[in-house]
Design a protein around this motif. Structure first.
Motif, short mmCIF file in Angstrom:
data_model
loop_
_atom_site.label_atom_id
_atom_site.label_comp_id
_atom_site.label_asym_id
_atom_site.label_seq_id
_atom_site.Cartn_x
_atom_site.Cartn_y
_atom_site.Cartn_z
N ARG A 45 -10.27 9.86 -1.67
CA ARG A 45 -10.62 8.56 -0.59
C ARG A 45 -9.97 7.84 -0.22
O ARG A 45 -9.58 7.22 0.52
CB ARG A 45 -12.08 7.89 -2.15
CG ARG A 45 -12.96 8.93 -1.67
CD ARG A 45 -13.61 9.28 -0.79
NE ARG A 45 -15.29 10.19 -1.48
CZ ARG A 45 -15.81 10.69 -0.47
NH1 ARG A 45 -15.21 11.07 0.33
NH2 ARG A 45 -17.01 11.38 -1.22
N GLY A 46 -8.64 7.80 -1.17
CA GLY A 46 -7.45 6.75 -0.34
C GLY A 46 -6.80 7.78 0.75
O GLY A 46 -6.23 7.25 1.84
N PRO A 82 -11.68 14.22 -12.07
CA PRO A 82 -12.32 14.24 -11.57
C PRO A 82 -12.56 12.70 -10.63
O PRO A 82 -12.51 13.28 -9.37
CB PRO A 82 -13.76 14.68 -11.70
CG PRO A 82 -13.40 14.75 -13.19
CD PRO A 82 -12.85 15.04 -13.63
N LEU A 83 -12.04 12.12 -11.20
CA LEU A 83 -12.21 10.54 -11.04
C LEU A 83 -10.75 10.59 -9.97
O LEU A 83 -11.10 10.19 -8.96
CB LEU A 83 -12.16 9.56 -12.29
CG LEU A 83 -13.22 9.46 -12.96
CD1 LEU A 83 -12.94 8.84 -13.83
CD2 LEU A 83 -14.67 8.32 -12.13
N ALA A 84 -9.72 11.52 -10.83
CA ALA A 84 -8.80 11.13 -10.27
C ALA A 84 -8.46 11.77 -8.73
O ALA A 84 -7.85 11.47 -7.67
CB ALA A 84 -7.59 11.57 -11.05
N GLU A 97 -11.06 6.04 3.08
CA GLU A 97 -12.65 5.63 2.43
C GLU A 97 -12.31 4.65 1.60
O GLU A 97 -12.67 5.18 0.58
CB GLU A 97 -13.05 6.37 2.29
CG GLU A 97 -13.72 7.50 4.15
CD GLU A 97 -14.29 8.76 2.94
OE1 GLU A 97 -15.56 8.70 3.14
OE2 GLU A 97 -13.27 9.88 2.46
N PHE A 98 -11.64 3.28 2.27
CA PHE A 98 -11.63 2.53 1.14
C PHE A 98 -11.95 1.61 0.12
O PHE A 98 -11.88 1.15 -0.82
CB PHE A 98 -10.45 1.17 2.18
CG PHE A 98 -9.07 1.74 1.67
CD1 PHE A 98 -7.93 2.53 1.67
CD2 PHE A 98 -9.15 1.84 3.55
CE1 PHE A 98 -6.85 3.47 2.10
CE2 PHE A 98 -7.48 2.42 4.46
CZ PHE A 98 -7.00 3.14 3.37
N ASP A 99 -13.65 1.57 0.58
CA ASP A 99 -14.47 0.97 -0.28
C ASP A 99 -15.20 1.99 -0.85
O ASP A 99 -15.13 1.73 -2.23
CB ASP A 99 -16.17 0.69 0.75
CG ASP A 99 -15.63 -0.65 1.63
OD1 ASP A 99 -14.79 -1.37 1.83
OD2 ASP A 99 -16.24 -0.40 3.04
N THR A 109 0.85 -1.27 0.26
CA THR A 109 0.18 0.85 0.01
C THR A 109 0.89 1.16 0.00
O THR A 109 0.15 2.28 -0.56
CB THR A 109 -0.82 -0.02 1.68
OG1 THR A 109 -0.46 -0.07 2.83
CG2 THR A 109 -2.28 -0.65 1.32
N ASN A 110 2.18 1.87 0.49
CA ASN A 110 2.73 2.78 0.92
C ASN A 110 3.56 3.02 -0.51
O ASN A 110 3.74 3.95 -0.92
CB ASN A 110 3.80 2.87 1.63
CG ASN A 110 2.75 2.53 3.30
OD1 ASN A 110 1.67 3.58 3.32
ND2 ASN A 110 3.86 1.64 4.56
#
Length: 177
Positions: free
Chosen positions: A139-140, A131-133, A144-146, A72-73
């Motif tokens: 969220r990341g 906007p998607l990025a 808010e991973f879901d 993840t990092n």
């Protein structure tokens, strides 16, 4: 709604509207929005843009592989690097549009059809990438991973397509620069 959502979501939405409008104006009115520069030569910017787009694609793929391997990092570093390169691209692209005269595509026949298909889909999807990025990163970062996972299912393939087709547009245009 979380407190930070009330701050960052309007910022993301505003940037997602303002930036494409500014870029569209630069493309539609190159004579109006033109800056003459005798001190600097900006003619090599399209090549620089291709390098940025290609590097972004490599970082996106790297980030994808890293998250699949639960690193993840390293994933976060790779994705933030891709976003930084895309941001540098945007600033450089605006600079290019302000300083370089438009270069028309000179290809004919089937190559022309392929080029314009790639160019038009690249442009349309590049508007969606911003906007998607931004939402994916937000969220990341907020953990808010879901929500992050739901949006990156769209962000990753679209952003990858835009990065790869950015290089392809440059390759098609190389003879005309």
């Amino acid at each position: 709604m979380k407190k930070q959502d009330s701050i960052f979501i309007p910022i993301i939405i505003s940037l997602s509207i303002i930036i494409p409008i500014v870029v569209a104006l630069l493309m539609l009115f190159p004579d109006v929005f033109h800056i003459e520069s005798e001190n600097y030569d900006f003619s090599s910017l399209p090549f620089f843009h291709a390098i940025l787009n290609g590097s972004t694609a490599v970082l996106l793929l790297t980030g994808f592989i890293l998250i699949k391997n639960k690193k993840t990092n390293a994933h976060k570093l790779s994705m933030m690097s891709a976003f930084v390169l895309s941001s540098v691209f945007l600033i450089s692209y605006v600079t290019s549009k302000l300083t370089n005269d438009p270069v028309p595509f000179g290809g004919e026949g089937f190559v022309r059809i392929i080029y314009f298909f790639i160019l038009i889909t690249h442009i349309i999807l590049s508007v969606a990438v911003l906007p998607l990025a931004l939402f994916s990163i937000y969220r990341g970062i907020t953990g808010e991973f879901d929500k992050h996972k739901k949006i990156v299912k769209w962000t990753f393939p679209i952003w990858m397509y835009v990065a790869i087709t950015g290089v392809m547009v440059y390759i098609f245009m190389t003879p005309y620069y």
